[in-house]
Design a protein around this motif. Structure first.
Motif, short mmCIF file in Angstrom:
data_model
loop_
_atom_site.label_atom_id
_atom_site.label_comp_id
_atom_site.label_asym_id
_atom_site.label_seq_id
_atom_site.Cartn_x
_atom_site.Cartn_y
_atom_site.Cartn_z
N ILE A 1 42.48 89.33 -21.03
CA ILE A 1 43.16 90.24 -20.09
C ILE A 1 43.93 91.30 -20.89
O ILE A 1 44.69 90.97 -21.80
N VAL A 2 43.70 92.56 -20.54
CA VAL A 2 44.41 93.65 -21.23
C VAL A 2 45.69 93.93 -20.44
O VAL A 2 45.63 94.33 -19.28
N PRO A 3 46.85 93.69 -21.06
CA PRO A 3 48.09 93.84 -20.29
C PRO A 3 48.45 95.31 -20.09
O PRO A 3 48.15 96.15 -20.94
N SER A 4 49.11 95.59 -18.98
CA SER A 4 49.57 96.96 -18.76
C SER A 4 51.09 97.03 -18.74
O SER A 4 51.67 98.09 -18.83
N GLU A 5 51.75 95.89 -18.60
CA GLU A 5 53.22 95.90 -18.67
C GLU A 5 53.74 94.60 -19.27
O GLU A 5 53.09 93.56 -19.18
N LEU A 6 54.94 94.69 -19.84
CA LEU A 6 55.49 93.56 -20.60
C LEU A 6 55.66 92.30 -19.77
O LEU A 6 55.41 91.20 -20.24
N HIS A 7 56.13 92.45 -18.54
CA HIS A 7 56.46 91.27 -17.76
C HIS A 7 55.39 90.92 -16.72
O HIS A 7 55.67 90.25 -15.72
N THR B 1 49.85 100.34 -34.19
CA THR B 1 50.17 101.78 -34.25
C THR B 1 50.49 102.16 -35.70
O THR B 1 50.74 101.30 -36.54
N ARG B 2 50.50 103.47 -35.98
CA ARG B 2 50.60 103.91 -37.37
C ARG B 2 52.02 104.07 -37.89
O ARG B 2 52.27 103.88 -39.07
N GLY B 3 52.95 104.46 -37.00
CA GLY B 3 54.30 104.76 -37.47
C GLY B 3 54.99 103.54 -38.07
O GLY B 3 54.46 102.43 -38.07
N ASN B 4 56.21 103.78 -38.56
CA ASN B 4 56.98 102.69 -39.19
C ASN B 4 57.46 101.68 -38.16
O ASN B 4 57.40 100.48 -38.36
N LYS B 5 57.91 102.22 -37.02
CA LYS B 5 58.49 101.34 -35.99
C LYS B 5 57.44 100.80 -35.04
O LYS B 5 56.42 101.45 -34.82
N GLY B 6 57.75 99.66 -34.43
CA GLY B 6 56.84 99.10 -33.44
C GLY B 6 56.93 99.86 -32.13
O GLY B 6 58.00 100.38 -31.78
N GLU B 7 55.84 99.94 -31.43
CA GLU B 7 55.82 100.63 -30.14
C GLU B 7 55.30 99.70 -29.06
O GLU B 7 54.74 98.65 -29.35
N MET B 8 55.43 100.18 -27.80
CA MET B 8 54.99 99.37 -26.66
C MET B 8 53.52 98.97 -26.81
O MET B 8 53.13 97.84 -26.51
N GLU B 9 52.71 99.88 -27.35
CA GLU B 9 51.29 99.61 -27.54
C GLU B 9 51.06 98.39 -28.44
O GLU B 9 50.08 97.66 -28.28
N ASP B 10 51.95 98.17 -29.39
CA ASP B 10 51.81 97.01 -30.28
C ASP B 10 52.04 95.70 -29.52
O ASP B 10 51.49 94.67 -29.87
N LEU B 11 52.87 95.80 -28.49
CA LEU B 11 53.19 94.59 -27.71
C LEU B 11 52.15 94.32 -26.63
O LEU B 11 51.91 93.17 -26.27
N LEU B 12 51.56 95.40 -26.12
CA LEU B 12 50.64 95.25 -24.98
C LEU B 12 49.19 95.08 -25.45
O LEU B 12 48.31 95.87 -25.11
N GLN B 13 48.95 94.05 -26.22
CA GLN B 13 47.58 93.77 -26.70
C GLN B 13 47.06 92.52 -25.99
O GLN B 13 47.82 91.62 -25.62
N PRO B 14 45.73 92.45 -25.81
CA PRO B 14 45.20 91.22 -25.21
C PRO B 14 45.46 90.01 -26.11
O PRO B 14 45.55 90.14 -27.33
#
Ligand code: AHM
Ligand code: MG
Length: 343
Positions: free
Chosen positions: A308-314, A144-157
């Motif tokens: 596998i493309v994740p949709s949730e963290l757990h 993602t572009r912003g300074n902080k990390g977002e959920m999208e950064d964590l939910l990558q294949p």
């Protein structure tokens, strides 16, 4: 490729630097993450080593002399990793199997371009009986572009991982990692407090010797999974010989044995757990990256784990991981087709 043999005395720090030098564009940030993880691993190893003693002293879950509640080891390991990793300026977010959501970087620290996902102490229910446990980690780039990390950064294949590894707290403590240039293992020399290169360029033997599965779930498996396990046990009656059963019930220990000796670890879906038990982001993905880098493979039975493309963290996923031909057998019987496997 960095060339060392198991007889060269090479610390993990030096090895990481040498790997980094192969990439002139590298900024050193990924190396910094690996150093910090190695430090956290030494601190957790120290706690794990004293776990039995803490129990003898009645400290676990009791108040200590300061009146604080002593934390269980998995919570301690979680805290150690967060404190070792949150201030280096290299990460913009973390996620842990022990915590519900995204772990932000505290305001006072700089955010970096990576995210870290981890299982701080996998198999921790085994600690009370002195069975090996482990830490598993996965590193990805921020997207993602912003300074902080977002959920999208964590939910990558998982195929987007830039580094992954585990630490096994066993008869010795070992850290095994990959940055996509093979798999390397380092053993902690407790006398000098250093991880030393002991297993350079690990390759997983194929076909494997071992089958690791909790077969008490057999009544809950589908007929196909039951048949698959039979095939593993007996072989195909031609050139493929059957496997020997080994199940510690601590994923890192089971995976580590199969990485070195060749084999298959399976945690299939069953009637009560249609997605299996193991977590895609904290367990399956990092070990799948390592398996593929060592010439093995990992699948949920239908898809390559790393695709596998994740949709949730757990999120959970069934897992078949190990020697490539053993995983291919699972894919062929359960319906999937492996793609892009092999280093
Ligand atoms: P945990 O993350 O809560 O420790 O659970 C994961 C562990 C793995 O280490 C192991 O492979 C699996 O659970 C064993 O499960 P089971 O007891 O169902 O065979
Ligand atoms: Mg776990």
């Amino acid at each position: 490729m960095v060339k060392h043999t198991a007889t060269s005395v090479v610390t993990i720090d030096r090895y990481i630097i040498e790997e980094e030098r192969l990439h002139p564009q590298a900024t050193g940030e990924l190396s910094g993450i690996l150093y910090d993880l190695a430090l956290a691993a030494k601190m957790i190893a120290n706690k794990v080593r004293n776990a039995g003693l803490a129990d003898v002293l009645g400290a676990t879950e009791n108040s200590n002399v300061q009146g604080e509640i002593q934390q269980k080891l998995d919570v301690l390991a979680n805290d150690i990793i967060i404190k070792a990793m949150d201030h280096g300026g290299r990460l913009c977010a973390m996620a842990s199997e022990e915590m519900p959501g995204l772990i932000p970087i505290p305001e006072q620290f700089r955010c970096g371009k990576y995210v870290l996902l981890f299982d701080p102490l996998d198999g921790s229910s085994n600690i009370d009986v002195n069975v090996p446990v482990g830490t598993i980690f996965s590193v990805l780039c921020k997207i993602t572009r912003g300074n902080k990390g977002e959920m999208e950064d964590l939910l990558q294949p998982g195929r987007q991982q830039v580094a992954a590894g585990y630490v096994i707290y066993g008869s010795s403590t070992m850290m095994v990692y990959t940055t996509g240039q093979g798999v390397h293992g380092f053993t902690l020399d407790p006398a000098i407090g250093e991880f030393l290169l002991s297993h350079p360029h690990i390759r997983m033997p194929d076909p494997g010797r071992y089958l690791s599965v909790n077969d008490s779930y057999e009544p809950l498996w589908s007929d196909t999974v039951r048949e698959l396990m039979q095939r593993y046990r007996k072989g195909d009656g031609k050139k493929r010989n059957g496997t020997s059963s080994r199940y510690v019930g601590s994923l890192v220990a089971d995976f580590h044995r199969n990485l070195l000796g060749g084999g298959i670890f399976a945690y299939p879906a069953n009637r009560k757990s249609p997605k299996g038990k193991l977590r895609l982001l904290y367990e399956a993905n990092p070990l799948a990256f390592i398996a593929e880098q060592a010439g093995g493979a990992a699948s949920d039975g239908e898809h390559r784990i790393l695709d596998i493309v994740p949709s949730e963290l757990h999120q959970r996923a069934p897992l078949f991981i190990g020697s490539k031909s053993n995983v291919e057998l699972a894919e062929s019987m359960l319906g999937g087709a492996l793609t892009g496997v092999g280093a």
